[in-house]
Write an enzyme that holds these catalytic residues in place. Structure first.
Site, PDB file in Angstrom:
ATOM      1  N   GLU A  38     -27.343  -0.015   7.642  1.00 25.00           N
ATOM      2  CA  GLU A  38     -27.612   0.657   6.366  1.00 25.00           C
ATOM      3  C   GLU A  38     -27.948   2.120   6.653  1.00 25.00           C
ATOM      4  OE1 GLU A  38     -31.380   0.969   3.277  1.00 25.00           O
ATOM      5  OE2 GLU A  38     -30.993  -0.950   4.265  1.00 25.00           O
ATOM      6  N   THR A  68     -31.303   3.341  -0.124  1.00 23.47           N
ATOM      7  CA  THR A  68     -31.988   4.325  -0.969  1.00 23.47           C
ATOM      8  C   THR A  68     -31.037   4.846  -2.050  1.00 23.47           C
ATOM      9  OG1 THR A  68     -33.184   4.959   1.067  1.00 23.47           O
ATOM     10  CG2 THR A  68     -33.668   6.215  -0.900  1.00 23.47           C
ATOM     11  N   LYS A 128     -34.125  -6.978  -2.859  1.00 28.04           N
ATOM     12  CA  LYS A 128     -34.882  -6.478  -1.714  1.00 28.04           C
ATOM     13  C   LYS A 128     -36.358  -6.447  -2.101  1.00 28.04           C
ATOM     14  CE  LYS A 128     -35.716  -1.962   0.436  1.00 28.04           C
ATOM     15  NZ  LYS A 128     -35.132  -0.624   0.656  1.00 28.04           N
TER      16      LYS A 128
END
Length: 212
Positions: A38, A68, A128
């Site tokens: 990621e 993000t 998440k």
């Protein structure tokens, strides 16, 4: 995509890795057994880094996603750059809808059962939990009771010592940032040590009975 995440158990979170050292960093992680990367959108040249990694690695070798991803605009940019999945620390419904339309997994950040259900209903196929370290593994075990169908990726405060605790509590996978991506190794070109460090996380999960 989610099935592969469940199998591998570890998502390596690259935040602020110098673009000039990106490939060496990812190669060290890959050699250490990490298969899911990621790249956070608040890193320098994040979109270029995602595109470059997608060009260099096939899906059989590495899965490359964007982290993000805070809103719809960022989701569009990340997908255009080639991100194979999106992760965020927050819940943005329009971004989830867009990713779903593009057949890209979006795993938004949640901290309450209500947020988790809202994300699930919007089309997210996992959430998440962030910051998981603050909430603790017991929190996951508790909410997995009524929300057993919603896969949870635990991120924030996960370490070599506690990662298996979160998986045993019901997390589908863990996201590992600073505990895995040691900037001292990267900044000083100690990539063999980074590889060895990554292999410890992979081996620890592999050795846990019932985890893999």
């Amino acid at each position: 995509m989610l099935d592969q995440v469940k199998q591998e158990k570890i998502i390596a979170v690259l935040r602020h890795v110098p673009p000039a050292k990106l490939v060496h960093t990812v190669e060290a992680l890959s050699d250490g057994g990490i298969k899911i990367i990621e790249v956070t959108m608040n890193s320098g040249d994040a979109l270029k880094c995602i595109s470059k990694l997608r060009e260099l690695y096939s899906q059989e070798k590495l899965i490359i996603g964007a982290g993000t991803v805070l809103n719809l605009s960022m989701a569009k940019e990340a997908i255009s750059a080639g991100a194979q999945f999106l992760i965020s620390p927050n819940l943005d419904i329009p971004a989830i809808h867009y990713a779903t339309e593009q057949a890209i997994d979006f795993w938004p950040g949640v901290i309450t059962p209500t947020e988790a259900v809202n994300a699930w209903n919007a089309g997210a196929n996992a959430v998440k939990l962030f910051p998981a370290g603050r909430l603790g593994a017991a929190f996951i075990k508790d909410i997995k009771g009524p929300l057993s169908d919603i896969p949870i990726i635990a991120t924030g405060g996960i370490t070599l010592q506690n990662q298996h605790t979160f998986l045993q509590a019901g997390a589908a996978a863990v996201g590992l940032g600073g505990e895995l991506i040691k900037m001292d190794f990267i900044n000083n070109n100690r990539f063999d040590e980074l590889r060895q460090h990554a292999s410890q996380f992979v081996e620890e999960i592999s050795s846990e009975s019932g985890i893999r």
